[in-house]
Write a protein that holds these residues in place. Structure first.
Motif, mmCIF file in Angstrom:
data_model
loop_
_atom_site.group_PDB
_atom_site.id
_atom_site.type_symbol
_atom_site.label_atom_id
_atom_site.label_comp_id
_atom_site.label_asym_id
_atom_site.label_seq_id
_atom_site.Cartn_x
_atom_site.Cartn_y
_atom_site.Cartn_z
ATOM 1 N N ALA A 259 39.014 85.395 46.648
ATOM 2 C CA ALA A 259 39.077 86.170 47.891
ATOM 3 C C ALA A 259 38.477 85.391 49.068
ATOM 4 C CB ALA A 259 38.349 87.501 47.709
ATOM 5 N N ASP A 260 37.346 84.718 48.860
ATOM 6 C CA ASP A 260 36.715 83.957 49.943
ATOM 7 C C ASP A 260 37.581 82.776 50.365
ATOM 8 O OD1 ASP A 260 34.611 85.708 49.872
ATOM 9 O OD2 ASP A 260 33.269 84.368 48.759
ATOM 10 N N LEU A 288 51.432 89.144 62.078
ATOM 11 C CA LEU A 288 50.876 88.941 60.744
ATOM 12 C C LEU A 288 51.281 90.109 59.856
ATOM 13 C CD1 LEU A 288 47.252 87.727 61.649
ATOM 14 C CD2 LEU A 288 49.416 86.445 61.607
ATOM 15 N N VAL A 289 51.867 89.796 58.711
ATOM 16 C CA VAL A 289 52.424 90.819 57.823
ATOM 17 C C VAL A 289 51.539 90.952 56.587
ATOM 18 C CG1 VAL A 289 54.470 91.566 56.565
ATOM 19 C CG2 VAL A 289 54.724 90.220 58.663
ATOM 20 N N THR A 290 51.204 92.179 56.230
ATOM 21 C CA THR A 290 50.376 92.427 55.049
ATOM 22 C C THR A 290 51.192 92.306 53.764
ATOM 23 O OG1 THR A 290 50.760 94.801 55.266
ATOM 24 C CG2 THR A 290 48.757 93.904 56.300
ATOM 25 N N LEU A 291 50.483 92.281 52.644
ATOM 26 C CA LEU A 291 51.065 91.930 51.356
ATOM 27 C C LEU A 291 51.241 93.148 50.451
ATOM 28 C CD1 LEU A 291 48.689 88.890 50.720
ATOM 29 C CD2 LEU A 291 50.911 88.859 51.873
ATOM 30 N N ILE A 391 44.588 91.732 45.846
ATOM 31 C CA ILE A 391 45.536 91.829 46.965
ATOM 32 C C ILE A 391 44.959 92.706 48.076
ATOM 33 C CG2 ILE A 391 47.843 92.617 47.652
ATOM 34 C CD1 ILE A 391 48.746 91.919 44.772
ATOM 35 N N ASP A 392 44.250 93.768 47.702
ATOM 36 C CA ASP A 392 43.574 94.583 48.711
ATOM 37 C C ASP A 392 42.607 93.719 49.521
ATOM 38 O OD1 ASP A 392 44.862 96.947 48.034
ATOM 39 O OD2 ASP A 392 43.276 97.605 46.660
#
Length: 563
Positions: A259-260, A288-291, A391-392
């Motif tokens: 994550a980092d 920017l598009v989220t996943l 993913i969150d």
């Protein structure tokens, strides 16, 4: 010889330079024409990302797939609202680049993660100590005949224009700086949808290197495979080049970006796009598009899926008790967040085994051995939740970056939108069909179970266009989803669980997917009938998948399996 090559490259550079504007009163209505004096200011659209942006369907890239993908739909709609500059690096059906000297503005490359966007090979997935630049993740060829990888095929000739190897980010910066000046662009929209492959390999059970993971029940299918492939797979497994156990805690963690690391690299990509283009005549407006959750795609088959499809071959087939999830009172067996999964490749092997005479008890050894669930080929519910949580975290990082640059960045929550559909929180209904996470039966995916079909692509395009229409000066029309669905080859119209798929032929893994095309989508009694040489075809498809591993290719040549 060097002089001749240099002359060819110089000639190519001159031919690539867009023509200077000429006086004209009629403005172009084609997205590929050069600008004209007296026309309205021109907008450019740049795409950065992975297979979704590239236009992959059925694990294949070609002009048919690309032209039905969401980014082309976005461009077509924008071109009705503003004079637009947009160019696709189209491939033919053999995945060779068409018109290689055309300058692309869609720079998305199948398989890219947030690191390879900048030409970096993420250390965990490559089995290295640190993340380093890789020539394989950049365009660096002088001539089209020298293309070695997908990055060359997509990004060329931007490396010639920049006079150095280029990554996706490098290519975008050239377009923002030099390209905008040459083509008289005054506004640039950069759509960044990247980060899916920072979790996809963990969810799909494939990818990586040293070893590369393959969700293949090798112990059960080895006697059916061609002898040469059998030897190569055993060699690769013994040498640590291949692993047939992708769904272990260690393998999943190896394929997940920390994550980092993701937060740092995503921030650096956006900062570079903004800072290094600050003097551009058309500074970027970043979208920017989220996943979405890769662990909720149709590629991952649950117990209900297996019993539905394998029951077509053996009406008495049931999954073993350790894999079968019993629904809570009032809860559907297909509830998206519950139950274990196997990959589509594993399912295909199980189907082929059952269809070629292997008993159900033997086939179920893919899922369970001596009453104990088999680790390695089964993605457990807990493992799915681990991937979703990561993913969150990625999406939290994307939101944080967007919040840090409010004047230059717009956030588009496609990930949340799709997740709500996957998880049943949002009902998406088109022509009385409700979209779901199910493979063909959910109406959303191509035959690879990962990439959206025509209707799913149009749905995503509409979501993005709705956000773009909030920008000044843009009022682009949305797609008529019912109209798109009417021509979508991935819709199961007779309700038998199969879809007709596209008319073109496929090779490799795509060829294996096409074995499951519906032979008659108007007759629910007509089922998929695997050909008599199915294991030969499976062998050929698997061989094509592993030959790109250098040591495997060398061994194949040494043994005379390939020439």
């Amino acid at each position: 010889m060097k002089h001749a090559t240099l002359c060819c490259c110089l000639a190519a550079l001159f031919s690539l330079t867009p023509p200077a504007p000429v006086s004209a009163v009629t403005c172009p209505d084609s997205v590929s024409l050069p600008p004209r004096l007296g026309c309205p200011p021109r907008t450019a659209l740049i795409g950065l990302g992975d297979s979704l942006g590239h236009g992959t369907m059925d694990a294949a890239n070609n002009f048919i797939n690309t032209e039905h993908a969401f980014l082309q739909r976005v461009a077509d709609a924008l071109a009705m609202a503003v004079p637009l500059y947009f160019s696709q690096p189209l491939f033919d059906l053999a995945e060779k680049r068409l018109e290689p000297f055309t300058i692309p503005t869609n720079l998305a490359v199948d398989g890219a993660d947030i690191f390879s966007l900048a030409g970096l090979d993420y250390h965990k997935r490559s089995g290295a100590v640190e993340t380093l630049p890789s020539a394989a993740l950049m365009a660096d060829r002088l001539l089209p005949l020298g293309f070695r990888d997908t990055y060359d095929k997509v990004l060329y000739p931007l490396n010639l224009l920049a006079r150095q190897p280029v990554s996706q980010v490098d290519g975008a910066l050239w377009l923002l700086n030099r390209g905008a000046a040459v083509t008289a662009i005054d506004r640039t929209l950069v759509l960044l949808w990247a980060g899916n492959n920072d979790s996809s390999k963990a969810a799909l059970g494939g990818g990586g290197s040293n070893p590369q993971f393959q969700p293949l029940p090798f112990d059960l299918v080895r006697t059916e495979l061609k002898p040469g492939l059998r030897l190569l797979l055993a060699f690769a497994e013994a040498k640590g080049l291949l692993s047939f156990a992708p769904y272990t805690g260690a393998a999943i963690d190896r394929n997940l970006t920390n994550a980092d690391d993701f937060a740092q690299q995503y921030g650096e990509v956006v900062e570079r796009l903004l800072a290094d283009s600050s003097a551009s005549p058309a500074p970027p407006e970043l979208l920017l598009v989220t996943l979405p959750y890769y662990s909720a795609v149709g590629y991952l088959m649950d117990s209900e899926d297996l019993e539905f499809y394998l029951g077509k071959v053996d009406p008495g087939y049931t999954v073993p008790a350790s894999f079968k999830r019993v629904a809570e009172p009032g809860e559907p067996i297909s509830e998206p967040l519950r139950g274990d999964r196997v990959s589509l490749l594993t399912f295909g092997m199980m189907y082929a085994l059952l269809a070629t005479g292997h008993p159900a008890a033997e086939v179920n050894r893919v899922l369970e051995i001596d009453g104990v669930q088999r680790d390695g080929l089964v993605l457990s519910e807990a493992e799915q939740r681990t991937i979703m949580a990561r993913i969150d975290g990625f999406n939290d990082s994307i939101r944080a970056v967007a919040a840090a640059y409010p004047a230059h960045v717009q956030l588009i929550d496609v990930g949340g939108f799709l997740n709500d559909a996957f998880l049943g929180k949002r009902v998406i209904e088109i022509d009385d069909r409700v979209f779901s996470r199910k493979w063909v039966r959910g109406s959303g995916f191509t035959l690879d179970g990962v990439h959206p079909g025509y209707t799913g692509q149009a749905l995503i395009a509409n979501r993005i266009l709705e956000a773009m229409n909030e920008l000044p000066g843009i009022n682009a029309p949305l797609s008529d989803l019912a109209e798109v669905m009417a021509g979508d080859p991935y819709i199961d119209r007779d309700g038998d669980g199969w879809a007709p798929g596209p008319p073109q032929a496929g090779s490799g893994i795509t060829g294996l997917l096409y074995l499951f095309k519906d032979p008659d989508d108007g007759d629910p009694e007509r089922q998929v009938d695997l050909p008599a040489d199915v294991w030969e075809r499976i062998s050929d498809g698997l061989l094509a998948e592993i030959l790109h591993i250098p040591a495997v290719e060398a061994e194949a040549r040494r043994r005379g399996i390939v020439r």
